[in-house]
Structure formats: C-alpha cells, structure tokens
Design a protein around this motif. Sequence first.
Motif, short mmCIF file in Angstrom:
data_model
loop_
_atom_site.label_atom_id
_atom_site.label_comp_id
_atom_site.label_asym_id
_atom_site.label_seq_id
_atom_site.Cartn_x
_atom_site.Cartn_y
_atom_site.Cartn_z
N ILE A 31 1.04 -1.35 -0.11
CA ILE A 31 0.09 0.03 -0.06
C ILE A 31 1.04 1.34 0.13
CG2 ILE A 31 -1.66 1.42 1.14
CD1 ILE A 31 -2.69 -1.32 2.39
N LEU A 32 0.83 2.02 -1.09
CA LEU A 32 1.76 3.22 -1.32
C LEU A 32 0.77 4.48 -1.27
CD1 LEU A 32 4.05 1.72 -4.09
CD2 LEU A 32 4.03 1.12 -1.66
N ILE A 33 1.00 5.20 -0.21
CA ILE A 33 0.08 6.50 -0.24
C ILE A 33 1.16 7.68 -0.53
CG2 ILE A 33 -1.15 7.90 1.61
CD1 ILE A 33 -1.53 5.35 3.31
N TYR A 34 0.75 8.22 -1.65
CA TYR A 34 1.40 9.19 -2.36
C TYR A 34 2.76 9.15 -2.00
CZ TYR A 34 -0.21 11.50 2.15
OH TYR A 34 -0.66 11.57 3.69
N PRO A 35 3.51 7.91 -2.66
CA PRO A 35 4.79 7.71 -2.52
C PRO A 35 5.73 8.62 -3.50
CG PRO A 35 4.13 6.05 -3.97
CD PRO A 35 2.88 7.19 -3.63
N GLY A 36 7.01 8.82 -2.82
CA GLY A 36 8.23 9.56 -3.65
C GLY A 36 8.83 8.18 -4.08
N LEU A 37 9.26 8.14 -5.58
CA LEU A 37 9.65 7.05 -5.91
C LEU A 37 10.81 7.00 -7.03
CD1 LEU A 37 6.35 5.01 -6.83
CD2 LEU A 37 7.95 4.58 -4.93
N GLN A 38 10.98 8.39 -7.25
CA GLN A 38 12.34 8.72 -8.06
C GLN A 38 12.99 9.97 -8.00
OE1 GLN A 38 12.39 10.97 -11.13
NE2 GLN A 38 10.40 11.85 -10.22
N ALA A 39 14.10 10.30 -8.35
CA ALA A 39 14.65 11.29 -8.07
C ALA A 39 15.61 11.83 -9.34
CB ALA A 39 15.64 11.31 -6.67
N GLU B 266 0.15 -7.74 -5.38
CA GLU B 266 -0.94 -6.72 -5.43
C GLU B 266 -0.84 -5.50 -4.63
OE1 GLU B 266 -6.04 -6.63 -4.90
OE2 GLU B 266 -4.79 -8.43 -4.36
N SER B 267 -1.33 -4.43 -5.45
CA SER B 267 -0.71 -3.29 -5.12
C SER B 267 -2.01 -2.15 -4.93
CB SER B 267 0.51 -2.53 -5.93
OG SER B 267 1.50 -3.56 -5.98
N PHE B 268 -1.76 -1.23 -4.02
CA PHE B 268 -2.80 0.00 -3.97
C PHE B 268 -2.05 1.20 -3.82
CE2 PHE B 268 -4.69 3.20 -1.17
CZ PHE B 268 -6.05 3.15 -1.74
N ILE B 269 -2.26 2.11 -4.54
CA ILE B 269 -1.77 3.42 -4.85
C ILE B 269 -2.50 4.55 -4.47
CG2 ILE B 269 -0.25 4.96 -6.61
CD1 ILE B 269 0.85 2.35 -7.74
N LEU B 270 -2.30 5.39 -3.65
CA LEU B 270 -2.98 6.72 -3.68
C LEU B 270 -2.34 7.83 -4.03
CD1 LEU B 270 -5.45 7.51 -0.79
CD2 LEU B 270 -3.54 9.13 -1.15
N VAL C 168 -3.36 -3.60 -9.79
CA VAL C 168 -3.26 -2.37 -9.06
C VAL C 168 -4.67 -1.64 -8.73
CG1 VAL C 168 -2.45 0.10 -8.98
CG2 VAL C 168 -1.24 -1.64 -10.13
N THR C 169 -4.85 -1.44 -7.36
CA THR C 169 -6.23 -0.62 -7.04
C THR C 169 -5.61 0.80 -6.85
OG1 THR C 169 -7.21 -2.39 -6.23
CG2 THR C 169 -7.90 -0.16 -5.38
N TRP C 170 -6.17 1.88 -7.78
CA TRP C 170 -5.81 3.27 -7.78
C TRP C 170 -6.83 3.98 -6.81
CZ3 TRP C 170 -6.68 6.87 -11.93
CH2 TRP C 170 -6.13 8.23 -11.45
N TYR C 171 -6.41 4.80 -6.21
CA TYR C 171 -7.51 5.82 -5.53
C TYR C 171 -6.80 7.15 -5.90
CZ TYR C 171 -11.27 7.61 -2.78
OH TYR C 171 -12.30 8.30 -2.36
N HIS C 172 -7.44 8.17 -6.42
CA HIS C 172 -7.02 9.32 -6.45
C HIS C 172 -7.93 10.54 -6.02
CE1 HIS C 172 -4.77 12.97 -8.72
NE2 HIS C 172 -6.04 13.25 -9.18
N LEU C 173 -7.29 11.39 -5.14
CA LEU C 173 -8.02 12.31 -4.42
C LEU C 173 -8.00 13.49 -5.44
CD1 LEU C 173 -6.86 11.81 -0.81
CD2 LEU C 173 -9.02 11.25 -1.73
N ASN D 59 -10.66 -0.31 3.29
CA ASN D 59 -11.45 -1.01 2.36
C ASN D 59 -10.58 -2.08 1.39
OD1 ASN D 59 -13.92 0.25 3.16
ND2 ASN D 59 -13.94 1.75 1.67
N PHE D 60 -9.41 -1.29 1.12
CA PHE D 60 -8.36 -2.40 0.30
C PHE D 60 -8.04 -3.51 1.30
CE2 PHE D 60 -4.08 -3.28 -0.85
CZ PHE D 60 -4.60 -3.90 -1.76
N LEU D 61 -7.62 -3.21 2.51
CA LEU D 61 -7.06 -4.03 3.37
C LEU D 61 -8.37 -5.06 3.58
CD1 LEU D 61 -5.18 -1.95 6.11
CD2 LEU D 61 -4.20 -3.89 4.62
N LYS D 62 -9.56 -4.69 3.91
CA LYS D 62 -10.55 -5.56 4.14
C LYS D 62 -10.76 -6.62 2.94
CE LYS D 62 -13.23 -3.04 7.33
NZ LYS D 62 -14.51 -2.23 7.66
N SER D 63 -10.31 -6.24 1.77
CA SER D 63 -10.51 -7.08 0.60
C SER D 63 -9.79 -8.09 0.56
CB SER D 63 -10.40 -6.06 -0.63
OG SER D 63 -9.17 -5.84 -0.86
#
Length: 366
Positions: free
Chosen positions: A178-186, A297-301, A326-331, A361-365
């Motif tokens: 579960i990656l919540i607004y992750p920083g993944l590159q520089a 399996e991945s979740f990205i917000l 991937v489950t993607w949730y965008h705010l 909800n993703f965790l519960k799934s």
Amino acid sequence: MIFADKGSHYQNYFQGKILENIGICSQVDFVRYIQGRKTPGVDPKLFIKDLWFEKVPVRIYQPKAPSASQRRGVMFFHGGGWVFGSLETHEKLCRFIARESESVVVSVGYRLAPEHKYPAAYEDCLNATIHFMKNIEHYGVDPARIIVCGDSAGGNLAAAVSQTLAGGSDLPKLRAQILIYPGLQAVDFNLPSYQQNQGVPLLIRKHAAFFALQYLNGDALHMQEVLEGSHIPPDMRLKYRKWVSPDNIPEKFKVRGVKPLRPTDFIAEVFEKVKRLCEPNLCPLLVEDAIVQQLPESFILTCEYDVLRDDGLLYKKRLEDNGVRVTWYHLEDGFHGIISLYDYCGFSFPAGKRGLDSVVNFLKSL
C-alpha cells in the motif's frame, strides 16, 4: 483556501529556522520535538505495545476483540521525508487502520536522516519486516496476509522493501503493498506534477529534492543542479525515459500549467556526488522489469495537488504493464500529507478521510 489550516506546520519550520540561526538548536531538532510531544492514551479497542525488532523500535497495535481466524499483518512505515516523522506522529493513523480493518499493525521507528544516511531507513524497515515474518506466530497473523504500507517517504520504503522481498523463497510472500502518495524517483523533478504544484504545501518542489539529498548524503549540496536535472548522464536519462517520462502520464493530468523544458547540461561532478540516487532501493521506480513482475497486488493513492502525484502514476503504469494488479485511488481535492493529518487537533479533511477509508477498504478485501 484548502491549505489555510497548514499554517502551524510551516510556523514550526520557520520557528525552527530562527532558533537555528541564533544558535539554540537545529531546525530539524525543533520540528522533531514539536512533532513528538503528544502521545495519545490507551485505546479501548487495541492492545498497544512498544518492542524492538532486532535493533529497530516498533509499536504494535493488536485488536482486542476475539477473532475466529488469523488476522492480517500490516508493516507501516511513516512519512516525513526520511528526516521527520516518528511512531508518535503517525499514532492516530495506525490506530485507525488497526481498529477499522481489524488488522495487526506494526509501526516502524526507523533511523532518520541526516544523522543516518541511506540506506539506514531502508535497512531498518527491511530488517523489521523480516523479523516480523520470522516470528509471525507470536502475533496471531496469517503468514499469507502480510502487507507493507507507508505514506510519502514511508511509501518509498514500502516499495523498496517489497521489491527486495519479491521472489524470495525462505520467507512468506507479501500479500500486498500500500503506497500512499509515495516518492519513487529522483531523476526528474520537472514532471508535470512538479511544475503544477511546485509551491503547494505540505511538500513543495525544492523540499522534495532537499529531503532526497538529506537522506542520500546527509546534506543538501547540489540541490539546484538536481532540481534542474544536471545530475543524470545522457545515456542514463535515455534509459530511464521509458519509465520516467511525461509521455507516460495521462493527458488529463497535463492540462494545468505544464510546459516543455529545455534539457540542461550534464555536470559530471554532481553525478559523482549523487549517483546513488539512481539505486532502486532509494528510487524504486528505476528497478528492472524482472523484479516488478514479481511484486504483490498493489494499492496506490495519489493526490491532485501533490508534487509526487506523477511518481505514483508512473509506478501504477509500470506495475500494470508488468501484469501486477493495481487498485488506484486518486483524491481530486487532495494534497500531500493529507492522510497523516487524520484527526489532527481534532480535525480531519474530508478528502483525507476518504483516502484513509479507501486504504481500510482495500485491506478488508485481502
């Protein structure tokens, strides 16, 4: 204005800078002190205990209600640019996840920069996760349902740990990340989201580079060159373009204030000082496809008003291109740090609560 209530955070930074300038304490120490002052009391629904996994401090949250089956186990890595954050700053967030998803949550108090440079934080998170996996029977956790989770820099650490454990045979396989607004590159600090949100709290563009350099080298030297992109050799830039490119960002995310930029000249001396920025354990977006294909399996917000938005979008594409679900949730109305502001001084942003509910909800799934 959506960001008006963030004044206290920036006031802490400014006050810390004043104290640093007059020689009383460092800005980093002051902000850490302010962040760590509050410790919530007991929770009627959770057993909470501080332990050490090897040499890493952790805080475990276990639901008190009896369970007919083994629970999920969530390894949680807090955000804060690898410089700030602690078990205390994400206490309420971890309690919420443990209570609402009925999972065992392990919050990891990894070592912080600039005192502890890369790969200290990554190693602490990896070692704590391995320790948990090897002692899973003590916590009533299903070895087939172990999840790594983190926000911001913690999302970076969760992605790196997940990649390291991918394909291993002597430990349980991760069920999800579960990656919540992750920083993944520089590599590129001029992606559309960096241009659009360069001055938007809680993470402005120059601070993203500042934190990455603090984690890497314990200082922020060459920050301007890194922001401009002078730190990447032409051949490496060409290689990474297949993964880190505005071309891989959906068009709807590029309509707001994006312009093509002239390539900057490569500076070899800068590259020599910061070349480890390209290591996947620090920049997980740069890992090879063979590893990506083995990820769980991945979740990205992601949040619209966040310089790191495109890091999440680019990783989503890489995962999907390599057959990872991937489950993607965008705010659409979210900004960086909104999840960790859950129940901040008794107040929560509606978008942050929606994002947090999506994580649960993703965790519960699973």
